[in-house]
Design a protein around this motif. Sequence first.
Motif, short mmCIF file in Angstrom:
data_model
loop_
_atom_site.label_atom_id
_atom_site.label_comp_id
_atom_site.label_asym_id
_atom_site.label_seq_id
_atom_site.Cartn_x
_atom_site.Cartn_y
_atom_site.Cartn_z
N UNK A 251 0.84 -1.19 0.00
CA UNK A 251 0.00 0.00 0.00
C UNK A 251 0.88 1.25 0.00
N UNK A 252 0.77 2.06 -1.02
CA UNK A 252 1.71 3.17 -1.24
C UNK A 252 1.65 4.22 -0.13
N UNK A 253 0.46 4.74 0.14
CA UNK A 253 0.34 5.82 1.12
C UNK A 253 0.21 5.32 2.55
N UNK A 254 -0.31 4.11 2.71
CA UNK A 254 -0.46 3.57 4.06
C UNK A 254 0.21 2.21 4.15
#
Lengths: 284, 167
Positions: A141-144
């Motif tokens: 998961x890129x942002x999280x």
Amino acid sequence: MLKREHKVSNISSEAIFAIPAMKPARVVSAIIFCLCLIISDIRYDAASYLRSYSKDILTPISFMIGLPQEFFSYATNIFSSKTKLDERIDRLEEENLKLKTANQYTQMLSSELSKLNKLWSSTDIDHQDLIISKKTFLSSNFYQPLLALDMELGKTIKKNNAVLSDEGLVGRVENVGIASVDVMLIQDIRSSIPVVSEESSLHAVLQGKGLDRKGELKFIKKTASFSEGELLFTSGLGDIFPEGLQVGRISSIQDLTDSEFLKIEVSLFSSPIDNDYFLITTNE
Amino acid sequence: MNKSLKNQFWIYLSLSIATVIDTFFFSEYLLLWKPLLTLLALIYWNMALPDKVGIKEALLFGLIMDLLSGSVFGLHGLLFVLITYICQRFFYQFRVSPLLQQSAILFVLFFLFKMSFSFDFYDVAEGMNVSDGFFVINALIFSMTSSLCWTPSYYLLREFRRRKIKL
């Protein structure tokens, strides 16, 4: 077959497709259901328990995935010894193989040990208050990004305990399961860490910007005297992270004309990708 | 076990294997670019056997992906349901088109899928939006790898279907 359930040719009135069309009502209700889940998760963090226990379910799966490889290496060892023709060469080869395996195993152990030693001696925190934990999973998961660590049964780890590596702060415990913990990384966009700079001793809040990206210091007045290359440590404010842990180094300072704050980017020291072992503080 | 249950079992097994591969088998250095095999498998089954795979499966595996990837709970579920609906709505057109064209369509679909993760649901990241260059490049590479994986996945799952699924 009922006519209303199927696409029907207007010319012949005969069913031309045997497959029923998907009912829009079901699609709409599924979408509404998902939206409810999304809202409940954002507002009330409803899925945190499910999330922590889902990792526990995964532990036996990851063990089962490793089984064929172990079985294969075991089977290879048996067959190789049976097919050897010459007794002496056989014995020597076996010995050689054993030595190589033992050597590889020793090398692996030595490497693991040096990693653990490095990690263990990297912090000034009382070692009684630390637990070593191994990485089991890192989500894409890129942002999280989500880091899952294994946890010995009987250890008491609480939410918000700090997680460290030999390079500094990694994040904080977000969910605690039976045999695993989820960690919110400092790269996570939801992560805010109170930091203090090394030279100017200025306080600030460091926010994550996603995996493999630099963090950013928030709401820094244009008069602040931060300098490029300055080290940042945790300030201990907020009583979540211990004081004095390395976090990163200021990589760039930009004075944007359309913003009332400075844009300060920070290269984070610790990356969950490069490490296998982590320390969790227990705050006891 | 009757035929329908057996078929369902094989479909669920293939989707589960894809989920496990998605979760465990890729190197951590490829995390941001790795193709999403669960979605590829789901699209294949929607296209090949639209009467046997539907909303239920999309929702189930979407929610599992949410739990495993740490994204907002329900987001993968929602996107999987929408993609399932699109696939089922247009599977007649999609099924007969050449593989290259299918890959091109999937490239767009996967790009939109990835970009939907750039929404700031928690309202915490100031300035985070769909024009975030780094994220867009990663999304493009992800879409590219996923669409390139479509052809091998298609042949693999077709072979699996022919061997295991009895209609």
